[in-house]
Scaffold this active site. Sequence first.
Site, mmCIF file in Angstrom:
data_model
loop_
_atom_site.group_PDB
_atom_site.id
_atom_site.type_symbol
_atom_site.label_atom_id
_atom_site.label_comp_id
_atom_site.label_asym_id
_atom_site.label_seq_id
_atom_site.Cartn_x
_atom_site.Cartn_y
_atom_site.Cartn_z
ATOM 1 N N HIS A 391 -34.975 -22.436 -13.257
ATOM 2 C CA HIS A 391 -35.960 -21.950 -12.275
ATOM 3 C C HIS A 391 -36.404 -23.048 -11.314
ATOM 4 O O HIS A 391 -37.132 -22.773 -10.357
ATOM 5 C CB HIS A 391 -37.195 -21.381 -12.986
ATOM 6 N N ASP A 425 -28.954 -16.025 -18.285
ATOM 7 C CA ASP A 425 -30.329 -15.926 -18.777
ATOM 8 C C ASP A 425 -30.909 -14.568 -18.343
ATOM 9 O O ASP A 425 -30.480 -13.997 -17.334
ATOM 10 C CB ASP A 425 -31.156 -17.072 -18.172
ATOM 11 N N ASP A 514 -32.396 -15.161 -24.003
ATOM 12 C CA ASP A 514 -33.495 -14.190 -23.931
ATOM 13 C C ASP A 514 -33.023 -12.793 -23.533
ATOM 14 O O ASP A 514 -33.828 -11.889 -23.320
ATOM 15 C CB ASP A 514 -34.626 -14.682 -22.998
HETATM 16 ZN ZN LIG Z 1 -35.178 -16.763 -19.186
#
Ligand SMILES: [Zn+2]
Length: 584
Positions: A391, A425, A514
């Site tokens: 990120h 992800d 995740d």
């Molecule tokens: Zn994530």
Amino acid sequence: MFRIRRVFDGVLPRDARTVEQVQALLRERFPGVEEKEIRQIPAMLRDPLHHRFRAVLFVAESADKLAGFALMLHVPDVGFCWLDYVAAQPGSAGRGVGAALYDRVREEARFLGGIGLFFESLPADPEFCMDASLRKENRARLRFYERFGVRIVANTKYETPLIDEPAPCPPHLLFDPYTAKKPLGRKDAQQVVRAILERKYGGRCPEGYVDMVADSFRDDPVRLAEPRYATPAPPPAAQVSPQIALTVNDRHEIHHVRERGYVESPARIDAILKKIEPSGLFERLRVQGYPLRHVTAVHDPGMVGYFRAVCARLGEKEAVYPYVFPIRNQARPPRELPRRAGYYVIDTFTPLSRNAFLAARGAVNCALTAADSLLDGQRLAYALVRPPGHHAERRAFGGFCYLNSTAVAANHLSEFGKVAVLDVDYHHGNGTQDIFYERADVLTISIHGHPNGAYPYFSGFASERGEGQGRGFNMNLPLPDGVDGEAYRTVLAKALKRLARFGPRFLVIALGLDTAKGDPTGTWRLTPTDFEKNGRMLGRLCLPTLVVQEGGYRTSSLGPNALAFFRGLSEGTRERTRNMECAE
Ligand SMILES: [Zn+2]
């Protein structure tokens, strides 16, 4: 000390140099080998189908210098392995280079399966070899192999000289039973002998010679001579040869946000490590330090400088949470360091602490060390790190991420060839996208929860396709809530199609776990079986692959899912290698 590695091809400059050293050593140690054969080694590594066997080259190196090599041929259509040469540098006797190389070869042959591993060795018996001085050397070699449990194939005419020579010394055929699942059958042995005589000795066999030798195999199973020169050691316990280089950010624990609900915790790394390390699939590397310029090549130096400076002045228990966001007047960053945080951050839950910079820097070093192992010839590498990085954009951090380790490593690899970054992800890899948005030499693909419902909410839409030269080199595949493994793989297949069209030299995977069922930050339902299948699909791409750990917050399933993914990844790679489908 020396280290054994496999050289897949001579594409990278370093590998090309190694292959040249192998050729030089081959010339020196085996003066009888024809120059034509030595020259074709690079082509054999590159183009297996042409030669109807695949060359497998292992080298032993000590401080970057060649200590020895083993060249094995895998013949998949008949199903056996043939050891062509094992050689150590003169003067390295007693260091165990030859034994370590042979051990590596037989493990590979055992893995590849089929009839087993064969090779030739010159006789020490006066019946077959008249030259007494030669016999001494030959005896030492046979003793070496017999210690491994290797046996001479007996009661055949394999030792018939090819052409009339004044003092012939025709080789024995040797077989390593450790590499085979069953005793050597007559038919199998005949097929092996035909393949070798026809493909390797080609035009040199007189007419009728191949049939004569093959027909001389009468015993079924084939008789193997009792050891004459050494007592064999008991066969080793079967082992998986480690094939994934692993780096672990062992400084990750210093970064610990002890706040309720802060799911990015140190337990994540431990959960994965505990599960994957005993598998034998991984070989841990020592993490190297790298200069900061690798980081500032993808991040705004102002942000990096700020991050470093603010962390350094914080007390042990202090944390800075951004609270002013100068989105309007960007030319006037707040003067005081704690107040300036909002100038470089995209959310309010990525606090700065004394150790955040050090931990993030450690993660970057892990990713770079793992990336460099690919340049050394490793096919798969895994940087098990936290804090995550995907990120973190060029000039803004957030989403538990500070420095984008994935992007730093991808950028480093891009100096050696085109790179594809695949972000799997659950959350869009906005940072990686941002960093490479205008580049055509790094393809970025992300499969993630739709930003209408999933973090980071402002980025990850399908319409974001890159800009300038990078137009068409960013691909977002946002998916709805509740995706299961099957639906996921349909989309993954689409991503891989784009990836194949791009034709990268390296693949970097931003591995978020995740996407798993039960993850507190996601909605999808992937199981260990799904992770294994996904890994297999990626392994089958046959690309030197770096995996960098990103998210994944359900601690109890992180380990099993990671292990399943890497099992699939390595199996996928090996499957295709076994079937000679990889152009390596
Ligand atoms: Zn994530």
